[in-house]
Design an enzyme around this catalytic site. Structure first.
Site, PDB file in Angstrom:
ATOM      1  N   LYS A  99       0.739  -1.047  -0.100  1.00 30.05           N
ATOM      2  CA  LYS A  99      -0.102   0.045   0.118  1.00 30.05           C
ATOM      3  C   LYS A  99       0.829   1.271  -0.054  1.00 30.05           C
ATOM      4  O   LYS A  99       1.837   1.113   0.401  1.00 30.05           O
ATOM      5  CB  LYS A  99      -0.817   0.066   1.417  1.00 30.05           C
ATOM      6  CG  LYS A  99      -2.305   0.882   1.082  1.00 30.05           C
ATOM      7  CD  LYS A  99      -3.192   0.050   0.414  1.00 30.05           C
ATOM      8  CE  LYS A  99      -4.538   1.043   0.007  1.00 30.05           C
ATOM      9  NZ  LYS A  99      -5.624   0.249  -0.600  1.00 30.05           N
TER      10      LYS A  99
ATOM     11  N   ASP B  68      -6.768   4.134  -4.754  1.00 29.93           N
ATOM     12  CA  ASP B  68      -7.480   4.098  -3.402  1.00 29.93           C
ATOM     13  C   ASP B  68      -8.416   5.744  -3.255  1.00 29.93           C
ATOM     14  O   ASP B  68      -8.538   6.310  -4.235  1.00 29.93           O
ATOM     15  CB  ASP B  68      -6.618   3.898  -2.334  1.00 29.93           C
ATOM     16  CG  ASP B  68      -7.242   3.544  -1.045  1.00 29.93           C
ATOM     17  OD1 ASP B  68      -7.820   2.248  -0.938  1.00 29.93           O
ATOM     18  OD2 ASP B  68      -7.161   4.053  -0.185  1.00 29.93           O
TER      19      ASP B  68
HETATM   20  P1  NDP Z   1     -12.738   7.630  -3.318  1.00 27.24           P
HETATM   21  O1  NDP Z   1     -11.723   8.893  -3.032  1.00 27.24           O
HETATM   22  O2  NDP Z   1     -13.333   7.716  -4.719  1.00 27.24           O
HETATM   23  O3  NDP Z   1     -14.101   8.212  -2.345  1.00 27.24           O
HETATM   24  C1  NDP Z   1     -13.873   8.475  -1.067  1.00 27.24           C
HETATM   25  C2  NDP Z   1     -15.288   8.802  -0.350  1.00 27.24           C
HETATM   26  O4  NDP Z   1     -15.143   8.872   1.116  1.00 27.24           O
HETATM   27  C3  NDP Z   1     -15.483  10.292  -0.832  1.00 27.24           C
HETATM   28  O5  NDP Z   1     -16.806  10.609  -0.831  1.00 27.24           O
HETATM   29  C4  NDP Z   1     -14.753  11.036   0.350  1.00 27.24           C
HETATM   30  O6  NDP Z   1     -15.404  12.477   0.551  1.00 27.24           O
HETATM   31  C5  NDP Z   1     -15.236  10.199   1.524  1.00 27.24           C
HETATM   32  N1  NDP Z   1     -14.059  10.145   2.574  1.00 27.24           N
HETATM   33  C6  NDP Z   1     -12.675  10.329   2.572  1.00 27.24           C
HETATM   34  N2  NDP Z   1     -12.031  10.415   3.551  1.00 27.24           N
HETATM   35  C7  NDP Z   1     -13.258  10.699   4.331  1.00 27.24           C
HETATM   36  C8  NDP Z   1     -12.827  11.123   5.719  1.00 27.24           C
HETATM   37  N3  NDP Z   1     -11.823  11.154   6.501  1.00 27.24           N
HETATM   38  N4  NDP Z   1     -14.292  11.318   6.379  1.00 27.24           N
HETATM   39  C9  NDP Z   1     -15.288  11.372   5.669  1.00 27.24           C
HETATM   40  N5  NDP Z   1     -15.635  11.073   4.347  1.00 27.24           N
HETATM   41  C10 NDP Z   1     -14.263  10.691   3.811  1.00 27.24           C
HETATM   42  O7  NDP Z   1     -12.294   6.383  -2.604  1.00 27.24           O
HETATM   43  P2  NDP Z   1     -12.861   4.970  -2.737  1.00 27.24           P
HETATM   44  O8  NDP Z   1     -14.385   4.863  -3.065  1.00 27.24           O
HETATM   45  O9  NDP Z   1     -11.977   4.456  -3.942  1.00 27.24           O
HETATM   46  O10 NDP Z   1     -12.492   4.352  -1.334  1.00 27.24           O
HETATM   47  C11 NDP Z   1     -13.401   4.485  -0.417  1.00 27.24           C
HETATM   48  C12 NDP Z   1     -12.901   3.321   0.724  1.00 27.24           C
HETATM   49  O11 NDP Z   1     -12.981   1.926   0.078  1.00 27.24           O
HETATM   50  C13 NDP Z   1     -11.555   3.502   1.434  1.00 27.24           C
HETATM   51  O12 NDP Z   1     -11.651   2.771   2.773  1.00 27.24           O
HETATM   52  C14 NDP Z   1     -10.751   2.400   0.424  1.00 27.24           C
HETATM   53  O13 NDP Z   1      -9.472   2.064   1.093  1.00 27.24           O
HETATM   54  C15 NDP Z   1     -11.625   1.422   0.268  1.00 27.24           C
HETATM   55  N6  NDP Z   1     -11.433   0.708  -0.722  1.00 27.24           N
HETATM   56  C16 NDP Z   1     -11.505   0.971  -2.246  1.00 27.24           C
HETATM   57  C17 NDP Z   1     -11.056   0.215  -3.280  1.00 27.24           C
HETATM   58  C18 NDP Z   1     -11.076   0.906  -4.632  1.00 27.24           C
HETATM   59  O14 NDP Z   1     -11.116   0.037  -5.476  1.00 27.24           O
HETATM   60  N7  NDP Z   1     -11.116   1.907  -4.996  1.00 27.24           N
HETATM   61  C19 NDP Z   1     -10.800  -1.205  -2.905  1.00 27.24           C
HETATM   62  C20 NDP Z   1     -11.090  -1.787  -1.861  1.00 27.24           C
HETATM   63  C21 NDP Z   1     -11.374  -0.835  -0.880  1.00 27.24           C
HETATM   64  P3  NDP Z   1     -14.722  13.714   0.196  1.00 27.24           P
HETATM   65  O15 NDP Z   1     -14.870  13.662  -1.463  1.00 27.24           O
HETATM   66  O16 NDP Z   1     -15.258  14.882   0.790  1.00 27.24           O
HETATM   67  O17 NDP Z   1     -13.353  13.486   0.465  1.00 27.24           O
END
Ligand code: NDP
Length: 434
Positions: A114, A154
């Site tokens: 990671k 991510d």
């Molecule tokens: P994105 O960046 O596409 O989206 C993240 C979302 O979560 C946004 O809406 C963001 O809001 C919100 N967010 C991020 N950080 C915070 C925080 N500290 N507090 C509140 N809201 C938050 O990321 P992903 O959708 O790719 O990832 C989301 C989760 O899924 C993570 O935990 C990631 O590790 C996990 N994941 C992702 C994978 C992938 O293939 N993409 C695979 C496996 C797991 P804002 O826009 O305001 O920042």
């Protein structure tokens, strides 16, 4: 926790695994004797580097870049890059540790890693993001490769960022290889990769519901986040007849009691992916409730799919969910539930899937992207989706195999930890003390 006591997220992730693996390890002392778990918690290598870049006005900024190369027992290091101001070594070590089990559960030949940076893409222009990505990759490129380490996206790293990173990698190496996954479909990416984590999580949840003779049709589903995972979880839930009532971002959440249908979801995708706006705008457009600085767990739902970030469901949130009748939590995000929240789920025997099992679809299709790159051909949407479904069903099967308790209750956490651990542990023992 004698070492690096400030790494709270990493210790939380390790503690969760140790707690649920303990009875199995006691019964199988060879793993203790070989100190497998102790070796697994020490990254094989950690790289930290300076990332200097210039903004559009000519100001210079310095960010910190990282890559945690955690475990290569069953394949090249594999795991995403996160760009978010909260990124530090503790968070990346927790994610890399979880990745070890997750990648093993997919049954594809992928080790674990990671990385990322404390860079915040929010409010930056495309040109600034590109310069940052080029600077970041200039150093990272020395450490990765198709047989060594294959990063992906991510939080904060989506299609745009992977494009800039890949472009710079290719330029530095003068090679077109599958060293990054999540690439655009026109230049080596796999179909279904953007959808994979969300779809996979819903496929997994559907398998859990099946064990109780239920399906998504008619169920009310609460989703947090509004990024990649949240969007495609919603798409699949809607397709299966469920009603999605919430979305959120780091500023607050929206609640739409009528349900977010495909048309409204399309609006969210455009808002978030093209206009890079805030979820609040949805509430303004459709005249629904917006709650600032809050998470959606007080709203009544049957199924919760936390898809934003770590520790977004604490004990109080878990209690509200359960008291309101929620009977299934499938984690799209990594470690979204605190230790106390998980204890409550298990106490009330609700269906609970830890992210390392239920969100493994993303890395699984990244693995399939690597396969297609190596073969120099491309599978159809249907072929990839079918393989994804099969992998999620296999992971569910593994969790049931190792997690079924005497009373018939399936502890998916125990199942995922044992199932993920065994292959890596056995491989480490076969390869000697390395
Ligand atoms: P994105 O960046 O596409 O989206 C993240 C979302 O979560 C946004 O809406 C963001 O809001 C919100 N967010 C991020 N950080 C915070 C925080 N500290 N507090 C509140 N809201 C938050 O990321 P992903 O959708 O790719 O990832 C989301 C989760 O899924 C993570 O935990 C990631 O590790 C996990 N994941 C992702 C994978 C992938 O293939 N993409 C695979 C496996 C797991 P804002 O826009 O305001 O920042």
């Amino acid at each position: 926790s004698r070492k690096d006591p400030h790494e709270v997220e990493f210790h939380q992730a390790v503690h969760e695994v140790v707690e649920s693996l303990a009875p199995y390890l006691m019964a199988h002392p060879q793993y203790m004797k070989e100190k497998i778990l102790e070796r697994m918690t020490e990254p094989e290598r950690v790289i930290q580097f300076r990332v200097p870049w210039m903004d559009d006005r000519g100001n210079i900024h310095v960010n910190r870049g990282f890559r945690v190369e955690m475990n290569s027992a069953i394949g090249p290091y594999k795991g995403g890059l996160r760009f978010h101001p909260s990124v530090n070594l503790s968070i990346l070590k927790f994610l890399a540790f979880e990745q070890t089990f997750k990648n093993s559960l997919t049954d594809l030949p992928m080790g674990a890693g990671k990385g990322g940076s404390d860079f915040d893409p929010k409010g930056k222009t495309d040109a600034e993001v590109m310069r940052f990505c080029q600077s970041f990759m200039t150093e990272l490129s020395r450490h990765i490769g198709p047989y060594t380490d294959v990063p992906a996206g991510d939080i904060g790293v989506g299609g745009r960022e992977i494009g800039f990173l890949f472009g710079q990698y290719k330029r530095l190496r003068n090679e077109f290889t599958g060293t990054l996954t999540g690439k655009g479909v026109e230049w080596g990416g796999s179909l279904i990769r953007p959808e994979a984590t969300g779809y996979g999580n819903v496929y997994f949840a559907r398998e859990m519901l099946k064990t109780q003779g239920k399906d998504f049709n008619g169920l009310t589903v609460s989703i947090s986040g509004s990024g990649n995972v949240a969007q495609f979880s919603a798409e699949k839930v809607i397709e299966l007849g469920g009603k999605v009532i919430t979305f959120s971002d780091s500023s607050g959440y929206i609640y739409d009691p009528a349900g977010i249908d495909s048309e409204k979801l399309e609006y969210i995708m455009d808002l978030k992916n093209n206009r890079r706006g805030r979820i609040k705008e949805y509430a303004e457009k459709y005249g629904v409730k917006y709650v600032p600085n809050a998470r959606p767990w007080a709203e009544k739902c049957d199924v919760a799919l936390p898809s934003a970030t770590e520790n977004e469901i604490d004990e109080n949130d878990a209690r509200m969910l359960i008291e309101n009748g929620c009977f299934c939590v499938a984690e799209g995000a990594n470690m979204p539930s605190t230790t106390e929240a998980i204890h409550l789920y298990l106490k009330h025997k609700i269906l609970y899937a830890p992210g390392k099992a239920s969100n493994a679809g993303g890395v699984a299709v990244s693995g399939l992207e690597m396969t297609q790159n190596s073969m120099r051909l491309k599978w159809t949407r249907e072929e990839v989706d079918q393989k994804l479904l099969q992998i999620m069903q296999n992971i569910h099967h593994t969790c049931v195999k190792y997690g079924k308790q005497k009373d018939g209750f399936v502890n998916y956490e125990v199942g995922a930890n044992i199932g993920g651990f065994l292959k890596v542990a056995n491989s480490m023992m076969a390869q000697g003390l390395v």
